[in-house]
Write a protein that holds these residues in place. Structure first.
Motif, short mmCIF file in Angstrom:
data_model
loop_
_atom_site.label_atom_id
_atom_site.label_comp_id
_atom_site.label_asym_id
_atom_site.label_seq_id
_atom_site.Cartn_x
_atom_site.Cartn_y
_atom_site.Cartn_z
N VAL A 85 0.84 -1.19 0.00
CA VAL A 85 0.00 0.00 0.00
C VAL A 85 0.87 1.24 0.00
CG1 VAL A 85 -1.89 -1.15 1.22
CG2 VAL A 85 -0.14 0.07 2.53
N VAL A 86 0.28 2.37 -0.38
CA VAL A 86 0.94 3.66 -0.30
C VAL A 86 0.09 4.55 0.60
CG1 VAL A 86 1.68 5.70 -1.58
CG2 VAL A 86 1.98 3.43 -2.58
N ASP A 87 0.73 5.15 1.60
CA ASP A 87 0.03 6.04 2.51
C ASP A 87 0.85 7.31 2.68
OD1 ASP A 87 -2.29 5.97 4.79
OD2 ASP A 87 -0.52 7.00 5.56
N ASP A 88 0.24 8.46 2.43
CA ASP A 88 0.93 9.74 2.53
C ASP A 88 2.20 9.75 1.69
OD1 ASP A 88 1.33 12.35 3.35
OD2 ASP A 88 2.29 11.80 5.25
N GLY A 89 2.15 9.13 0.52
CA GLY A 89 3.28 9.15 -0.40
C GLY A 89 4.37 8.16 -0.11
N LEU A 90 4.23 7.34 0.96
CA LEU A 90 5.27 6.37 1.30
C LEU A 90 4.73 4.96 1.13
CD1 LEU A 90 7.03 7.82 4.48
CD2 LEU A 90 7.83 7.81 2.12
N PRO A 91 5.56 4.03 0.62
CA PRO A 91 5.12 2.65 0.41
C PRO A 91 5.28 1.81 1.68
CG PRO A 91 7.30 2.94 -0.50
CD PRO A 91 6.90 4.28 0.05
N TYR A 92 4.37 0.88 1.87
CA TYR A 92 4.40 -0.07 2.98
C TYR A 92 4.16 -1.47 2.43
CZ TYR A 92 3.76 4.03 5.99
OH TYR A 92 3.90 5.24 6.61
N ILE A 93 4.88 -2.44 2.98
CA ILE A 93 4.69 -3.84 2.61
C ILE A 93 4.11 -4.56 3.82
CG2 ILE A 93 5.80 -5.95 1.81
CD1 ILE A 93 7.99 -4.24 0.58
N VAL A 94 2.96 -5.20 3.64
CA VAL A 94 2.28 -5.91 4.73
C VAL A 94 2.57 -7.39 4.60
CG1 VAL A 94 0.07 -6.32 5.88
CG2 VAL A 94 0.47 -4.15 4.68
N MET A 95 3.12 -8.00 5.66
CA MET A 95 3.58 -9.39 5.61
C MET A 95 3.01 -10.17 6.79
SD MET A 95 7.60 -8.50 4.88
CE MET A 95 7.60 -7.37 6.28
N GLU A 96 3.17 -11.49 6.71
CA GLU A 96 2.81 -12.32 7.86
C GLU A 96 3.74 -11.99 9.02
OE1 GLU A 96 3.87 -16.48 8.09
OE2 GLU A 96 5.16 -16.29 6.31
N LEU A 97 3.23 -12.13 10.23
CA LEU A 97 4.03 -11.90 11.42
C LEU A 97 4.55 -13.26 11.92
CD1 LEU A 97 5.01 -9.88 13.58
CD2 LEU A 97 2.92 -10.41 14.85
N VAL A 98 5.86 -13.46 11.85
CA VAL A 98 6.49 -14.70 12.30
C VAL A 98 6.88 -14.53 13.76
CG1 VAL A 98 8.39 -16.31 11.97
CG2 VAL A 98 7.32 -15.22 9.99
N ASP A 99 6.33 -15.37 14.62
CA ASP A 99 6.59 -15.28 16.05
C ASP A 99 7.91 -15.97 16.37
OD1 ASP A 99 6.42 -14.93 18.75
OD2 ASP A 99 4.92 -16.49 19.08
N GLY A 100 8.97 -15.22 16.33
CA GLY A 100 10.29 -15.77 16.61
C GLY A 100 11.37 -14.81 16.13
N GLY A 101 12.59 -15.04 16.55
CA GLY A 101 13.71 -14.17 16.20
C GLY A 101 14.40 -14.62 14.94
N SER A 102 15.46 -13.92 14.61
CA SER A 102 16.22 -14.23 13.41
C SER A 102 17.32 -15.24 13.70
CB SER A 102 16.84 -12.96 12.82
OG SER A 102 17.90 -12.51 13.64
N LEU A 103 17.87 -15.80 12.65
CA LEU A 103 19.00 -16.71 12.78
C LEU A 103 20.21 -15.98 13.36
CD1 LEU A 103 20.15 -19.52 12.28
CD2 LEU A 103 20.56 -18.86 9.89
N ALA A 104 20.36 -14.70 13.01
CA ALA A 104 21.47 -13.92 13.58
C ALA A 104 21.32 -13.78 15.09
CB ALA A 104 21.52 -12.54 12.92
N GLU A 105 20.09 -13.56 15.56
CA GLU A 105 19.85 -13.46 17.00
C GLU A 105 20.17 -14.78 17.69
OE1 GLU A 105 16.04 -10.62 16.12
OE2 GLU A 105 15.88 -12.05 17.75
N ARG A 106 19.77 -15.87 17.06
CA ARG A 106 20.05 -17.18 17.66
C ARG A 106 21.55 -17.40 17.81
NH1 ARG A 106 17.97 -23.19 15.70
NH2 ARG A 106 19.59 -24.38 16.78
N ILE A 107 22.32 -17.07 16.78
CA ILE A 107 23.77 -17.25 16.86
C ILE A 107 24.36 -16.33 17.92
CG2 ILE A 107 25.92 -17.02 15.56
CD1 ILE A 107 24.32 -17.72 13.03
N ALA A 108 23.89 -15.07 17.96
CA ALA A 108 24.42 -14.12 18.94
C ALA A 108 24.10 -14.57 20.36
CB ALA A 108 23.82 -12.73 18.69
#
Length: 552
Positions: A85-108
């Motif tokens: 979507v575009v709101d006030d001239g800026l684009p937004y991407i709406v995605m599924e919400l994954v309940d969990g952290g990233s692989l980088a966080e897991r390694i850290a």
């Protein structure tokens, strides 16, 4: 309406910020039409190609085309894109919400993964890449930070296709910016030529090394060093990668025409999953050089098993792809890329070169000594102690840092210390042996930054040590508190305290300090101000932190 409860496109209510990266800010949001929780990515104006006053069909066209391309990829291991979507001239991407952290966080947080888990991750990502490549979509930024681990199911999800392009794109944008993460970028893309699916497979080979050892084999202290390592230097897979060495060597083949494909890599990983080993005969020899000499092949006898002390170096100094019969030297191309990235960042550093009376001055690149037992102790620029060095950290050149967008009343600065941030207009720069300061004209408010090597117990342990040392480092130390938190999805620690200041004239002061580990370094950002100006200081702290961009 507050920033946290903004409603965009008449449907998506932004709740809280999940993270901020080079391509945008990700929010947890409610889809009020369908009554579901989603993730909304707000693309930064400069990455959308315009700003709030631009036409939505011109400023947002490119990122929205890319988002729509990714939305066509239907696969369990690829993030689901619900809407653009575009709101006030800026684009937004709406995605599924994954309940969990990233692989980088897991390694850290927990260190490298074992070989079976690395194979599982590799298979999931290969499946995701194959689904995207079949539709002509390249990811171009495959790295641990862009891989999510769903906590309840263990599902591996490839996300952040924010710089994805259709096949045939180059690494340098029209504005001269570098696209992607250099440590994970294939050599053909480093050389500025068009690249295909093979480039994503190279990135997967680097990722496998990173998840098995904790860091990329191309980790260096500067962008120039990374470029040299990727394009020209010996490739040294970590010892932990030995059981999967045929896969790693096949993916880290500099010649894309000789690089193993997704199907072959998948077959080798499945063989490991089912049998516990990969046939050593699958290891490929290094390619023949352009001068018709050939380095020693990685024969079965030279490929170690899991008990070996280390993996062999693989020398692959191939020339850049030809154009019209003319060859280009890889290092010259890399050098040109470094020069192209220098740009305005150097000018900003010169603008903020200053001396606050301590005699400390900024240079274009410096080596910082760190004693490393503590994250930092609050110091006045004029009263900083001499260092007790035991660890040396070479900071990257300013050319490797992209300047953030500065809000009104602030200036965007690419600091010679290897980071960028937005600081209030009128603040001047100084530094001592360990820290960089931006100080208000009346010297009442100080913004500080320190970069050092990560410590074994992480940011929380470092902050707790600083808190314990507070009474000895900060006169009148009181009301100190250390709180575990996150920054851009990475584990972090927040430390706040009040103290008497270094002189009676300074008076009581309050300090807000956050510390986190990222890419092998510990970053520490804080603001110190008179107690009566705490609100003003917090605004500066939030702006500095939101805009802070480390090198690389």
């Amino acid at each position: 309406m507050s920033e946290e409860s903004r409603l965009i496109a008449g449907r998506y209510r932004l709740l809280d910020r999940l993270g901020r990266g080079g391509m945008g800010t990700v929010w947890r949001a409610d889809d009020e039409l369908l009554g579901r929780r989603v993730a909304v990515k707000e693309l930064h104006p400069e990455d959308a190609g315009g700003g709030r006053n631009s036409s939505p069909y011109s400023s947002a066209a490119a990122p929205l085309r890319e988002a729509r391309a990714v939305a066509r990829v239907k696969h369990p291991h690829v993030i689901v894109v619900h809407d653009v979507v575009v709101d006030d001239g800026l684009p937004y991407i709406v995605m599924e919400l994954v309940d969990g952290g990233s692989l980088a966080e897991r390694i850290a947080r927990g260190g490298p993964v074992d070989v079976p888990e690395a194979a599982r991750i590799g298979l999931a990502l290969l499946a995701a890449l194959k689904a995207a490549h079949q539709l002509g979509v390249l990811h171009r930024d495959l790295k641990p930070a862009n891989v999510l681990l769903e906590e309840s199911t263990g599902r591996i999800v490839l996300t952040d296709f924010g710089i994805a392009q259709l096949a045939g794109s180059t690494t340098i944008t029209d504005g001269g910016s570098f696209v992607g993460s250099p440590e994970y970028t294939a050599p053909e893309r480093m050389q500025g030529v068009r690249a295909g699916p093979e480039s994503d497979l190279w990135s997967l080979g680097v990722l496998l090394c990173a998840v098995l050892s904790g860091e990329s084999p191309f980790r260096r202290d500067s962008l120039g060093g990374i470029l040299h390592a990727v394009v020209e230097d010996e490739i040294r897979p970590p010892a932990q990668a030995a059981p999967l060495l045929p896969v790693v060597l096949g993916l880290l083949e500099r010649d894309p025409e000789r690089r193993i494909g997704a199907g072959e890599a998948e077959e080798l990983l499945r063989t490991y999953v089912t049998t516990g080993s990969v046939p050593l005969s699958a290891a490929r020899p290094a390619p023949t050089r352009k001068d018709n000499t050939s380095p020693a092949p990685a024969s079965p006898a030279s490929v170690p098993d899991g008990s070996a002390a280390g993996a062999p170096a693989l020398r692959q100094p191939v020339a850049a792809p030809t154009s019209g019969g003319r060859r280009r030297a890889p290092l010259l191309v890399a050098a040109a890329l470094v020069a192209a990235l220098a740009g305005a960042a150097g000018a900003a550093a010169v603008l903020f070169h200053g001396d606050d009376g301590s005699g400390a001055q900024a240079g274009p690149s410096r080596t910082a000594a760190s004693s490393a037992p503590t994250a930092r102790t609050e110091q006045s620029p004029a009263n900083a102690p001499k260092p007790n060095p035991t660890v040396t950290v070479t900071t990257p050149p300013v050319a490797s840092v992209k300047k953030p967008v500065a809000p009104k009343g602030y200036l965007s600065v690419a600091d010679p210390g290897g980071f960028a941030l937005a600081v209030p207009e009128g603040f001047t720069r100084s530094q001592d042996d360990k820290r960089v300061y931006y100080v208000a004209p009346d010297r009442g408010i100080r913004i500080g930054v320190r970069v050092q090597n990560a410590t074994p117990d992480g940011s929380l342990g470092a902050m707790r040590r600083s808190h314990a040392d507070g009474p000895s480092t900060n006169p009148g130390y009181r009301d100190g508190k250390v709180t575990p938190t996150t920054h851009n999805g990475l584990p972090a620690a927040l430390w706040e305290f009040t103290w008497n200041g270094f002189s009676e004239a300074e008076g009581d002061r309050h300090t807000i300090d956050i510390c986190w580990d990222e890419s092998g370094r510990m970053y520490d950002v804080w603001v110190s101000a008179p107690v009566g100006r705490a609100d003003e200081a917090r605004r500066h702290f939030d702006t500095a932190l939101d805009s802070f961009t480390p090198a690389g």
